[in-house]
Write a protein that holds these residues in place. Structure first.
Motif, PDB file in Angstrom:
ATOM      1  N   UNK A 279     -58.229  64.838  38.244  1.00 39.14           N
ATOM      2  CA  UNK A 279     -57.167  65.376  37.428  1.00 39.14           C
ATOM      3  C   UNK A 279     -55.852  64.737  37.870  1.00 39.14           C
ATOM      4  N   UNK A 280     -55.180  64.118  36.942  1.00 41.31           N
ATOM      5  CA  UNK A 280     -53.904  63.490  37.236  1.00 41.31           C
ATOM      6  C   UNK A 280     -52.775  64.499  37.004  1.00 41.31           C
ATOM      7  N   UNK A 281     -51.939  64.666  38.008  1.00 37.24           N
ATOM      8  CA  UNK A 281     -50.831  65.614  37.915  1.00 37.24           C
ATOM      9  C   UNK A 281     -49.852  65.183  36.820  1.00 37.24           C
ATOM     10  N   UNK A 282     -49.559  63.893  36.753  1.00 36.75           N
ATOM     11  CA  UNK A 282     -48.640  63.409  35.717  1.00 36.75           C
ATOM     12  C   UNK A 282     -49.197  63.658  34.323  1.00 36.75           C
ATOM     13  N   UNK A 283     -50.518  63.540  34.176  1.00 38.07           N
ATOM     14  CA  UNK A 283     -51.141  63.819  32.882  1.00 38.07           C
ATOM     15  C   UNK A 283     -50.973  65.282  32.485  1.00 38.07           C
ATOM     16  N   UNK A 284     -50.963  66.187  33.469  1.00 38.47           N
ATOM     17  CA  UNK A 284     -50.750  67.600  33.164  1.00 38.47           C
ATOM     18  C   UNK A 284     -49.363  67.814  32.562  1.00 38.47           C
ATOM     19  N   UNK A 285     -48.360  67.174  33.137  1.00 43.88           N
ATOM     20  CA  UNK A 285     -47.003  67.296  32.598  1.00 43.88           C
ATOM     21  C   UNK A 285     -46.910  66.666  31.210  1.00 43.88           C
ATOM     22  N   UNK A 286     -47.547  65.526  31.045  1.00 41.78           N
ATOM     23  CA  UNK A 286     -47.539  64.847  29.742  1.00 41.78           C
ATOM     24  C   UNK A 286     -48.231  65.719  28.688  1.00 41.78           C
TER      25      UNK A 286
ATOM     26  N   UNK B  52     -48.778  68.950  28.875  1.00 41.26           N
ATOM     27  CA  UNK B  52     -47.976  70.161  28.687  1.00 41.26           C
ATOM     28  C   UNK B  52     -46.848  69.929  27.695  1.00 41.26           C
ATOM     29  N   UNK B  53     -46.198  68.777  27.790  1.00 41.47           N
ATOM     30  CA  UNK B  53     -45.133  68.421  26.855  1.00 41.47           C
ATOM     31  C   UNK B  53     -45.685  68.272  25.439  1.00 41.47           C
TER      32      UNK B  53
ATOM     33  N   UNK C  58     -43.353  71.084  18.489  1.00 48.31           N
ATOM     34  CA  UNK C  58     -43.094  72.051  17.427  1.00 48.31           C
ATOM     35  C   UNK C  58     -42.845  73.464  17.938  1.00 48.31           C
ATOM     36  N   UNK C  59     -43.025  73.690  19.230  1.00 49.69           N
ATOM     37  CA  UNK C  59     -42.842  75.030  19.789  1.00 49.69           C
ATOM     38  C   UNK C  59     -41.899  75.014  20.988  1.00 49.69           C
ATOM     39  N   UNK C  60     -41.256  73.873  21.213  1.00 48.80           N
ATOM     40  CA  UNK C  60     -40.417  73.744  22.402  1.00 48.80           C
ATOM     41  C   UNK C  60     -39.238  74.730  22.366  1.00 48.80           C
TER      42      UNK C  60
ATOM     43  N   UNK D  23     -44.228  75.248  33.011  1.00 46.77           N
ATOM     44  CA  UNK D  23     -45.110  76.396  32.757  1.00 46.77           C
ATOM     45  C   UNK D  23     -46.373  75.974  31.996  1.00 46.77           C
ATOM     46  N   UNK D  24     -46.208  75.142  30.985  1.00 46.71           N
ATOM     47  CA  UNK D  24     -47.366  74.678  30.207  1.00 46.71           C
ATOM     48  C   UNK D  24     -48.294  73.842  31.087  1.00 46.71           C
ATOM     49  N   UNK D  25     -47.728  72.991  31.919  1.00 45.67           N
ATOM     50  CA  UNK D  25     -48.546  72.168  32.816  1.00 45.67           C
ATOM     51  C   UNK D  25     -49.278  73.043  33.828  1.00 45.67           C
ATOM     52  N   UNK D  26     -48.632  74.100  34.282  1.00 44.94           N
ATOM     53  CA  UNK D  26     -49.272  75.024  35.217  1.00 44.94           C
ATOM     54  C   UNK D  26     -50.438  75.746  34.547  1.00 44.94           C
ATOM     55  N   UNK D  27     -50.254  76.157  33.297  1.00 48.91           N
ATOM     56  CA  UNK D  27     -51.349  76.785  32.543  1.00 48.91           C
ATOM     57  C   UNK D  27     -52.498  75.792  32.341  1.00 48.91           C
TER      58      UNK D  27
END
Length: 191
Positions: A1-8, A10-11, A16-18, A177-181
Protein backbone atom coordinates in the motif's frame (compact mmCIF):
# COMPACT_ATOMS: atom_id res chain seq x y z
CA UNK A 1 0.00 0.00 0.00
CA UNK A 2 1.48 3.30 -1.07
CA UNK A 3 0.87 6.15 1.36
CA UNK A 4 0.99 8.75 -1.43
CA UNK A 5 -1.62 6.75 -3.34
CA UNK A 6 -3.93 6.98 -0.31
CA UNK A 7 -3.73 10.78 -0.41
CA UNK A 8 -4.22 10.81 -4.17
CA UNK A 9 -7.21 8.44 -3.96
CA UNK A 10 -8.63 10.41 -1.01
CA UNK A 11 -8.49 13.57 -3.13
CA UNK A 12 -10.21 11.75 -6.01
CA UNK A 13 -12.99 10.52 -3.71
CA UNK A 14 -13.64 14.15 -2.77
CA UNK A 15 -14.34 15.14 -6.38
CA UNK A 16 -17.60 17.08 -6.42
CA UNK A 17 -17.86 16.84 -2.62
CA UNK A 18 -14.83 18.82 -1.51
CA UNK A 19 -16.83 21.89 -0.42
CA UNK A 20 -19.25 19.69 1.51
CA UNK A 21 -16.32 17.96 3.21
CA UNK A 22 -14.63 21.29 4.00
CA UNK A 23 -17.87 22.58 5.52
CA UNK A 24 -18.29 19.40 7.55
CA UNK A 25 -14.73 19.51 8.88
CA UNK A 26 -15.08 23.21 9.67
CA UNK A 27 -18.30 22.60 11.63
CA UNK A 28 -16.65 19.67 13.41
CA UNK A 29 -13.70 21.81 14.50
CA UNK A 30 -15.90 24.72 15.52
CA UNK A 31 -18.14 22.56 17.71
CA UNK A 32 -15.34 20.43 19.18
CA UNK A 33 -13.17 23.48 19.88
CA UNK A 34 -15.75 26.00 21.08
CA UNK A 35 -16.13 24.88 24.70
CA UNK A 36 -12.47 25.05 25.69
CA UNK A 37 -11.84 27.92 23.28
CA UNK A 38 -14.13 30.24 25.24
CA UNK A 39 -13.01 29.26 28.70
CA UNK A 40 -10.70 26.51 29.87
CA UNK A 41 -13.23 25.61 32.55
CA UNK A 42 -15.34 24.18 29.74
CA UNK A 43 -12.67 21.56 29.01
CA UNK A 44 -14.90 18.83 30.44
CA UNK A 45 -17.61 19.79 27.94
CA UNK A 46 -15.06 19.39 25.17
CA UNK A 47 -14.28 15.87 26.39
CA UNK A 48 -17.99 15.03 26.57
CA UNK A 49 -18.66 16.00 22.95
CA UNK A 50 -15.34 15.20 21.23
CA UNK A 51 -15.81 11.40 21.24
CA UNK A 52 -19.22 11.34 19.55
CA UNK A 53 -18.09 14.01 17.09
CA UNK A 54 -14.94 12.00 16.24
CA UNK A 55 -17.15 8.96 15.67
CA UNK A 56 -19.46 11.03 13.48
CA UNK A 57 -16.65 12.47 11.35
CA UNK A 58 -15.27 8.94 10.93
CA UNK A 59 -18.69 7.77 9.76
CA UNK A 60 -18.94 10.71 7.34
CA UNK A 61 -15.61 9.93 5.69
CA UNK A 62 -16.23 6.18 5.61
CA UNK A 63 -19.45 6.88 3.72
CA UNK A 64 -17.60 9.26 1.41
CA UNK A 65 -14.82 6.83 0.45
CA UNK A 66 -17.35 4.00 0.02
CA UNK A 67 -19.35 6.11 -2.42
CA UNK A 68 -22.38 6.35 -0.12
CA UNK A 69 -24.46 9.46 0.45
CA UNK A 70 -22.79 12.03 2.70
CA UNK A 71 -24.46 14.85 4.60
CA UNK A 72 -23.10 17.38 7.09
CA UNK A 73 -25.42 16.13 9.82
CA UNK A 74 -23.66 12.74 9.79
CA UNK A 75 -21.06 14.24 12.14
CA UNK A 76 -23.77 14.05 14.81
CA UNK A 77 -24.40 10.33 14.21
CA UNK A 78 -21.79 9.57 16.87
CA UNK A 79 -24.26 10.75 19.52
CA UNK A 80 -26.39 7.70 18.69
CA UNK A 81 -23.53 5.65 20.14
CA UNK A 82 -22.64 8.16 22.85
CA UNK A 83 -21.44 6.01 25.76
CA UNK A 84 -18.99 3.80 23.82
CA UNK A 85 -17.54 6.80 21.96
CA UNK A 86 -17.13 8.74 25.21
CA UNK A 87 -15.53 5.80 27.03
CA UNK A 88 -13.23 5.18 24.07
CA UNK A 89 -12.15 8.83 23.97
CA UNK A 90 -11.37 8.84 27.69
CA UNK A 91 -9.47 5.52 27.56
CA UNK A 92 -7.45 6.47 24.47
CA UNK A 93 -6.62 9.89 25.94
CA UNK A 94 -5.46 8.33 29.21
CA UNK A 95 -3.46 5.58 27.46
CA UNK A 96 -1.73 7.97 25.03
CA UNK A 97 -1.09 10.49 27.82
CA UNK A 98 0.45 7.80 30.00
CA UNK A 99 2.56 6.60 27.06
CA UNK A 100 3.77 10.13 26.34
CA UNK A 101 4.84 10.51 29.96
CA UNK A 102 6.88 7.32 29.53
CA UNK A 103 9.28 8.91 27.00
CA UNK A 104 7.01 9.99 24.12
CA UNK A 105 7.60 7.00 21.80
CA UNK A 106 5.28 4.65 23.73
CA UNK A 107 2.57 7.32 23.47
CA UNK A 108 3.02 7.51 19.71
CA UNK A 109 2.84 3.72 19.40
CA UNK A 110 -0.31 3.62 21.54
CA UNK A 111 -1.94 6.42 19.51
CA UNK A 112 -1.18 4.62 16.26
CA UNK A 113 -2.39 1.29 17.66
CA UNK A 114 -5.76 2.80 18.56
CA UNK A 115 -6.03 5.02 15.46
CA UNK A 116 -8.68 2.87 13.74
CA UNK A 117 -10.95 2.61 16.81
CA UNK A 118 -13.50 5.21 15.65
CA UNK A 119 -13.74 3.68 12.18
CA UNK A 120 -14.28 0.24 13.73
CA UNK A 121 -16.97 1.60 16.05
CA UNK A 122 -18.62 3.40 13.10
CA UNK A 123 -18.74 0.08 11.23
CA UNK A 124 -19.87 -1.88 14.32
CA UNK A 125 -22.22 0.33 16.36
CA UNK A 126 -23.13 -2.48 18.77
CA UNK A 127 -19.47 -2.98 19.74
CA UNK A 128 -18.28 -1.68 23.10
CA UNK A 129 -15.39 0.77 23.44
CA UNK A 130 -12.79 -1.69 24.72
CA UNK A 131 -13.59 -4.22 21.97
CA UNK A 132 -13.21 -1.52 19.30
CA UNK A 133 -9.86 -0.50 20.78
CA UNK A 134 -8.69 -4.13 20.90
CA UNK A 135 -9.81 -4.64 17.30
CA UNK A 136 -7.89 -1.52 16.26
CA UNK A 137 -4.77 -2.73 18.06
CA UNK A 138 -4.99 -6.10 16.30
CA UNK A 139 -5.77 -4.52 12.94
CA UNK A 140 -2.73 -2.22 13.17
CA UNK A 141 -0.27 -5.06 13.73
CA UNK A 142 2.17 -4.82 10.86
CA UNK A 143 0.85 -1.39 9.80
CA UNK A 144 2.09 0.91 12.57
CA UNK A 145 5.15 2.04 10.61
CA UNK A 146 2.98 2.76 7.56
CA UNK A 147 0.57 4.79 9.66
CA UNK A 148 3.46 6.65 11.28
CA UNK A 149 4.64 7.72 7.80
CA UNK A 150 1.03 8.55 6.92
CA UNK A 151 0.82 10.75 10.05
CA UNK A 152 4.08 12.54 9.24
CA UNK A 153 2.86 13.30 5.72
CA UNK A 154 -0.46 14.49 7.17
CA UNK A 155 1.39 16.90 9.46
CA UNK A 156 3.44 18.15 6.51
CA UNK A 157 0.25 18.73 4.49
CA UNK A 158 -1.29 20.64 7.40
CA UNK A 159 1.80 22.83 7.70
CA UNK A 160 1.72 23.53 3.97
CA UNK A 161 -1.99 24.32 4.27
CA UNK A 162 -1.33 26.76 7.11
CA UNK A 163 1.36 28.50 5.06
CA UNK A 164 -1.30 29.25 2.44
CA UNK A 165 -3.08 31.75 4.72
CA UNK A 166 -5.01 29.09 6.68
CA UNK A 167 -7.33 28.50 3.70
CA UNK A 168 -5.18 25.62 2.49
CA UNK A 169 -5.45 23.99 5.91
CA UNK A 170 -9.18 23.47 5.45
CA UNK A 171 -8.59 22.25 1.92
CA UNK A 172 -6.13 19.52 2.99
CA UNK A 173 -7.98 18.33 6.11
CA UNK A 174 -10.72 16.52 4.14
CA UNK A 175 -8.03 14.88 2.01
CA UNK A 176 -6.29 13.65 5.16
CA UNK A 177 -9.56 12.36 6.66
CA UNK A 178 -10.50 10.62 3.40
CA UNK A 179 -7.03 9.08 3.12
CA UNK A 180 -7.28 7.88 6.72
CA UNK A 181 -10.65 6.24 5.96
CA UNK A 182 -9.05 4.61 2.91
CA UNK A 183 -6.17 3.37 5.08
CA UNK A 184 -8.77 1.73 7.33
CA UNK A 185 -10.59 0.24 4.34
CA UNK A 186 -7.40 -1.26 2.89
CA UNK A 187 -6.27 -2.93 6.11
CA UNK A 188 -9.84 -3.98 7.02
CA UNK A 189 -10.08 -5.91 3.78
CA UNK A 190 -6.72 -7.60 4.49
CA UNK A 191 -7.66 -8.55 8.07
Amino acid sequence: MSILDLFREGNEKLTGKHLLAIGTVLIYFLIAGIPSGFDERYGILSILISGPLALGISSFFLNLVRGNEVRVEQIFDGFKNYVPSLIMTILITLAVGFGLVLLIIPGIIIAIGFSMSYFILADNPKMDAVSAMKASWEMMKGYKADYFVFSLLSILLCILGLIVLLVGFFYVLPIIYAASALFYEKIRLKS
